[in-house]
Design a protein around this motif. Structure first.
Motif, PDB file in Angstrom:
ATOM      1  N   TYR B  58      67.420  25.157  56.439  1.00  0.00           N
ATOM      2  CA  TYR B  58      66.829  25.428  57.749  1.00  0.00           C
ATOM      3  C   TYR B  58      65.334  25.307  57.654  1.00  0.00           C
ATOM      4  CZ  TYR B  58      71.032  27.050  60.105  1.00  0.00           C
ATOM      5  OH  TYR B  58      72.254  27.105  60.708  1.00  0.00           O
ATOM      6  N   MET B  59      64.735  24.860  58.749  1.00  0.00           N
ATOM      7  CA  MET B  59      63.294  24.991  58.915  1.00  0.00           C
ATOM      8  C   MET B  59      63.138  25.891  60.138  1.00  0.00           C
ATOM      9  SD  MET B  59      62.242  21.039  58.063  1.00  0.00           S
ATOM     10  CE  MET B  59      60.457  21.210  58.120  1.00  0.00           C
ATOM     11  N   CYS B  60      62.840  27.150  59.891  1.00  0.00           N
ATOM     12  CA  CYS B  60      62.922  28.193  60.907  1.00  0.00           C
ATOM     13  C   CYS B  60      64.350  28.188  61.453  1.00  0.00           C
ATOM     14  CB  CYS B  60      61.855  27.992  61.991  1.00  0.00           C
ATOM     15  SG  CYS B  60      61.646  29.429  63.059  1.00  0.00           S
ATOM     16  N   THR B  62      65.809  25.539  62.883  1.00  0.00           N
ATOM     17  CA  THR B  62      66.279  24.164  63.003  1.00  0.00           C
ATOM     18  C   THR B  62      67.132  23.785  61.786  1.00  0.00           C
ATOM     19  OG1 THR B  62      64.272  23.618  64.223  1.00  0.00           O
ATOM     20  CG2 THR B  62      65.529  21.778  63.316  1.00  0.00           C
ATOM     21  N   PRO B  63      68.391  23.392  62.042  1.00  0.00           N
ATOM     22  CA  PRO B  63      69.279  23.057  60.915  1.00  0.00           C
ATOM     23  C   PRO B  63      68.937  21.693  60.321  1.00  0.00           C
ATOM     24  CG  PRO B  63      70.421  22.719  62.991  1.00  0.00           C
ATOM     25  CD  PRO B  63      69.065  23.271  63.339  1.00  0.00           C
ATOM     26  N   ILE B  64      68.883  21.646  59.014  1.00  0.00           N
ATOM     27  CA  ILE B  64      68.435  20.446  58.304  1.00  0.00           C
ATOM     28  C   ILE B  64      69.502  20.040  57.278  1.00  0.00           C
ATOM     29  CG2 ILE B  64      66.644  19.510  56.761  1.00  0.00           C
ATOM     30  CD1 ILE B  64      65.488  20.259  59.476  1.00  0.00           C
ATOM     31  N   ILE B  65      69.689  18.728  57.139  1.00  0.00           N
ATOM     32  CA  ILE B  65      70.489  18.211  56.018  1.00  0.00           C
ATOM     33  C   ILE B  65      69.507  17.612  55.010  1.00  0.00           C
ATOM     34  CG2 ILE B  65      72.343  16.656  55.297  1.00  0.00           C
ATOM     35  CD1 ILE B  65      73.014  16.314  58.302  1.00  0.00           C
ATOM     36  N   VAL B  66      69.578  18.077  53.776  1.00  0.00           N
ATOM     37  CA  VAL B  66      68.752  17.517  52.709  1.00  0.00           C
ATOM     38  C   VAL B  66      69.687  16.682  51.843  1.00  0.00           C
ATOM     39  CG1 VAL B  66      67.130  18.023  50.858  1.00  0.00           C
ATOM     40  CG2 VAL B  66      67.422  19.660  52.727  1.00  0.00           C
ATOM     41  N   SER B  67      69.322  15.430  51.619  1.00  0.00           N
ATOM     42  CA  SER B  67      70.269  14.559  50.915  1.00  0.00           C
ATOM     43  C   SER B  67      69.563  13.646  49.920  1.00  0.00           C
ATOM     44  CB  SER B  67      71.049  13.709  51.925  1.00  0.00           C
ATOM     45  OG  SER B  67      70.147  12.980  52.735  1.00  0.00           O
ATOM     46  N   ARG B  68      70.360  13.152  48.993  1.00  0.00           N
ATOM     47  CA  ARG B  68      69.896  12.149  48.038  1.00  0.00           C
ATOM     48  C   ARG B  68      70.396  10.795  48.545  1.00  0.00           C
ATOM     49  NH1 ARG B  68      66.315  12.440  43.746  1.00  0.00           N
ATOM     50  NH2 ARG B  68      67.246  14.425  43.098  1.00  0.00           N
ATOM     51  N   GLY B  69      69.469   9.926  48.883  1.00  0.00           N
ATOM     52  CA  GLY B  69      69.835   8.634  49.444  1.00  0.00           C
ATOM     53  C   GLY B  69      70.417   7.699  48.402  1.00  0.00           C
ATOM     54  N   GLN B  70      70.994   6.605  48.875  1.00  0.00           N
ATOM     55  CA  GLN B  70      71.547   5.603  47.952  1.00  0.00           C
ATOM     56  C   GLN B  70      70.440   5.004  47.090  1.00  0.00           C
ATOM     57  OE1 GLN B  70      74.708   5.425  47.518  1.00  0.00           O
ATOM     58  NE2 GLN B  70      75.279   6.630  49.320  1.00  0.00           N
ATOM     59  N   ASP B  71      69.193   5.059  47.567  1.00  0.00           N
ATOM     60  CA  ASP B  71      68.045   4.547  46.812  1.00  0.00           C
ATOM     61  C   ASP B  71      67.472   5.590  45.856  1.00  0.00           C
ATOM     62  OD1 ASP B  71      67.047   6.368  48.588  1.00  0.00           O
ATOM     63  OD2 ASP B  71      65.514   5.054  49.450  1.00  0.00           O
ATOM     64  N   GLY B  72      68.109   6.752  45.768  1.00  0.00           N
ATOM     65  CA  GLY B  72      67.635   7.805  44.875  1.00  0.00           C
ATOM     66  C   GLY B  72      66.573   8.698  45.500  1.00  0.00           C
ATOM     67  N   GLY B  73      66.126   8.344  46.692  1.00  0.00           N
ATOM     68  CA  GLY B  73      65.101   9.152  47.361  1.00  0.00           C
ATOM     69  C   GLY B  73      65.685  10.402  48.008  1.00  0.00           C
ATOM     70  N   ILE B  74      64.788  11.318  48.357  1.00  0.00           N
ATOM     71  CA  ILE B  74      65.215  12.561  49.011  1.00  0.00           C
ATOM     72  C   ILE B  74      64.906  12.464  50.494  1.00  0.00           C
ATOM     73  CG2 ILE B  74      64.788  15.040  49.177  1.00  0.00           C
ATOM     74  CD1 ILE B  74      64.119  14.916  46.145  1.00  0.00           C
ATOM     75  N   TYR B  75      65.916  12.784  51.308  1.00  0.00           N
ATOM     76  CA  TYR B  75      65.775  12.692  52.756  1.00  0.00           C
ATOM     77  C   TYR B  75      66.060  14.043  53.390  1.00  0.00           C
ATOM     78  CZ  TYR B  75      65.748   7.688  52.007  1.00  0.00           C
ATOM     79  OH  TYR B  75      65.412   6.436  51.587  1.00  0.00           O
ATOM     80  N   ALA B  76      65.348  14.337  54.463  1.00  0.00           N
ATOM     81  CA  ALA B  76      65.628  15.546  55.240  1.00  0.00           C
ATOM     82  C   ALA B  76      65.700  15.156  56.703  1.00  0.00           C
ATOM     83  CB  ALA B  76      64.546  16.593  55.009  1.00  0.00           C
ATOM     84  N   ASN B  77      66.823  15.470  57.328  1.00  0.00           N
ATOM     85  CA  ASN B  77      67.040  15.126  58.730  1.00  0.00           C
ATOM     86  C   ASN B  77      67.564  16.340  59.493  1.00  0.00           C
ATOM     87  OD1 ASN B  77      66.763  12.022  58.937  1.00  0.00           O
ATOM     88  ND2 ASN B  77      68.066  12.313  57.134  1.00  0.00           N
TER      89      ASN B  77
END
Lengths: 186, 428
Positions: B58-60, B62-77
């Motif tokens: 969560y950001m306050c 707001t629900p967030i998904i934190v994921s490891r992308g296929q490129d190895g990067g970190i994503y937050a949506n």
């Protein structure tokens, strides 16, 4: 867990009920030191944490897809159970109740435990595996009235003077933990 | 009721209004001025090692998904479908190729890009899918495996934001050659309290221990905290407390974890493991930091780290009077599994929803919220003046340093808080 419980005589069932009802009465009467005498000294007291798991697509159509067991992060998992305690920690909790500066228990909560669905699942020599369900009503002065619900998975040792709890795993039925504490004796 | 932020916190932050803790308008400003502008903790890289791994955060509110992308990067949506707003992820953690909305099955890649609209084939004018992905958190950065996100595209880099807190965080992290990891899903505990009080409690308030927790914490341990305890503020809102053990303190008296239940019940195997870490600490973190025996840490606005019982915690607001308090057990990443299982109880036995100590904290946090809502007491703001002006720079450690009874950590927090709320004031 799908097996039918063991066929027991009314006397055996009564013996188990007598033990559990006595235990519930001790706890509701806040006689925690007497409750400790129902424990084996090598007791394990476990409360797994409960996780919202990703459904396994390959298990669709099968009961296993939504098995409760997948949701539990217990003693053997690499997650983090809520409680993994032996006699000493249980004793610490019990004795804390009788200190005047245990502020979260002052004044103490009013509780009522209803224990039911007592099923003997396994029985070998002096060791019994017993399932039971409970509702625990918890009224805390200055706070809320709360209902805890769960299942207990016990291993009991049958001794000449009665049962001892060797292991208790408490499966709590919560979505979010909206209770003041999971530190009670369930 | 209209509130003037400058009336809530006085000039030297020694008086804090009850309304800071209870007012809906203040909370709306906090969302915009603090949670919209800060680096917020999202999780640890150990939770998402493989491509497709994800955890919720969560950001306050707001629900967030934190994921490891296929490129190895970190994503937050943001976990909300662009079509009708439903969450596209319901599991606490897992591994997936697609997040699928249950309503019309719009599906998103693990990076948050919109991949399919099942109804698309039936209409003539196709939506531009590149513009309809999940809303991405614009800034995501990591430090020592700790992932943070910010809604403020212009925010300073995370390194700079953490500033000199890195010196104190590394006193812990750098002890472990392979770093640390989080065990399992967070314990998510809903408490009827304002989000700032758990934060304040972990930012520097170790002095409540002798009183609130006196049924459990031995008086000798508390006296040692008062004698050897240091409280530090590096940047307003960031702080650390620790015991600085004298030179030549025996290993068993300074080693991390040795004072907790895991070492008591874990016997020789665990104790030798902890001794070994401490023996290497001098070389890994230097003499001064090897003698630090940490207590509590706080990272502005709502991340806490409890060194003594080794837990990360985030205080997620749910309105002025409710908090979803997340906590994780933290262990050295390269510890053997059986030792990890023992070390996690250092946290869970005493903190978290079943913790013997934290059930006392959560109780007073809820009671403080009740006190912050009563009428006819607005002329009695809370007193935050203990040790006013007594903190000083230290020759060997960054930040302002003082005894643990000095409430400067909270005054600095509220000075920053006030400034950020004032900057956010204006029509919503």
């Amino acid at each position: 867990m799908s097996a039918l419980s063991i066929e027991v005589t009314p006397e055996q069932q009564r013996q188990l009920e007598r033990f559990y009802f006595h235990e519930a009465r001790l706890l509701d009467n806040r006689q925690y030191l007497q409750w400790l005498t129902l424990l084996s000294e090598d007791v394990r007291y476990i409360i797994p944490s409960r996780v919202n798991v990703q459904v396994n697509n390959r298990a669709r159509g099968q009961e296993d897809m939504i098995s409760v067991e997948h949701e539990l992060e217990g003693e053997d998992s690499m997650g983090c159970p809520h409680r993994e305690e032996g006699y000493i920690l249980l004793m610490l909790r019990a004795e804390r109740a009788y200190k005047i500066n245990s502020w979260s228990e002052n004044p103490p909560a009013r509780t009522r435990r209803i224990v039911g669905n007592i099923e003997l699942m396994e029985h070998s020599s002096d060791t019994l595996s017993v399932l039971s369900n409970f509702h625990l009503y918890y009224a805390r002065p200055g706070s809320d009235n709360i209902l805890y619900s769960g299942q207990r998975r016990d291993t009991l040792l049958s001794q000449a003077d009665g049962f001892r709890i060797v292991r208790r795993e408490v499966v709590l039925d919560y979505a979010a933990i909206e209770v003041p504490t999971l530190g009670l004796f369930f | 009721m209209s509130l003037n932020i400058s009336d809530l916190v006085n000039e030297d932050a020694s008086l804090i209004s009850r309304r800071c803790w209870s007012d809906e308008g203040v909370y709306a400003l906090e969302k915009r001025g603090i949670f919209g502008k800060s680096w917020l903790f999202l999780g640890h890289e150990s939770q998402i090692r493989a491509p497709g791994d994800f955890v919720q955060a969560y950001m306050c509110e707001t629900p967030i998904i934190v994921s490891r992308g296929q490129d190895g990067g970190i994503y937050a949506n943001i976990n909300s479908c662009t079509h009708r707003g439903l969450p596209v992820c319901r599991a606490d953690h897992g591994n997936t190729k697609r997040f699928v909305c249950p309503y019309h099955n719009w599906s998103y890649s693990v990076e948050g890009n919109l991949m399919t609209i099942p109804q698309e084939s039936e209409v003539v004018r196709k939506p531009d899918k590149t513009q309809l992905g999940l809303k991405r958190v614009p800034r995501v950065e990591s430090w020592r495996g700790m992932i943070f996100g910010s809604f403020d595209e212009a925010i300073i880099p995370l390194d700079e934001y953490l500033g000199d807190m890195r010196f104190y965080l590394d006193a812990f992290f750098d002890r472990f050659p392979a770093g640390i990891e989080f065990m399992g899903a967070p314990h998510r505990w809903v408490i009827n309290a304002n989000w700032k009080l758990p934060v304040e409690n972990q930012l520097g308030d170790v002095n409540h221990g002798a009183f609130l927790h006196s049924a459990i914490i031995p008086i000798e341990a508390q006296q040692l905290i008062e004698k050897l305890g240091h409280s530090v503020v590096t940047t307003p809102g960031h702080g650390a407390t620790f015991r600085l053990m004298p030179e030549n303190t025996p290993v068993d008296d300074v080693a991390w974890g040795m004072e907790a239940v895991g070492s008591i019940f874990g016997g020789d195997e665990v104790q030798n493991y902890l001794r070994e870490i401490q023996t290497q600490a001098h070389e890994r973190v230097g003499d001064l930091r090897s003698r630090m025996k940490g207590l509590t840490y706080g990272i502005y606005p709502n991340l806490s780290f409890l060194w003594s019982n080794t837990s990360f915690k985030v205080s997620h607001p749910r309105g002025p009077g409710k908090v979803e308090y997340w906590s994780w057990a933290v262990v050295p990443a390269d510890a053997p599994d059986n030792i990890k299982k023992i070390l996690r109880t250092n946290y869970s036995s005493f903190f978290g929803p079943a913790g013997i100590l934290e059930q006392e904290d959560s109780e007073v946090w809820a009671q403080q919220f009740l006190g912050s809502n009563i009428d006819f007491a607005d002329d009695r703001p809370y007193y935050y003046g203990l040790g006013l002006g007594e903190e000083k720079p230290h020759p060997d450690m960054p930040g302002l340093v003082s005894v643990t009874a000095n409430e400067f950590y909270a005054r600095h927090f509220f000075t920053r808080w006030k400034k950020e709320l004032q900057a956010a004031e204006g029509p919503l």
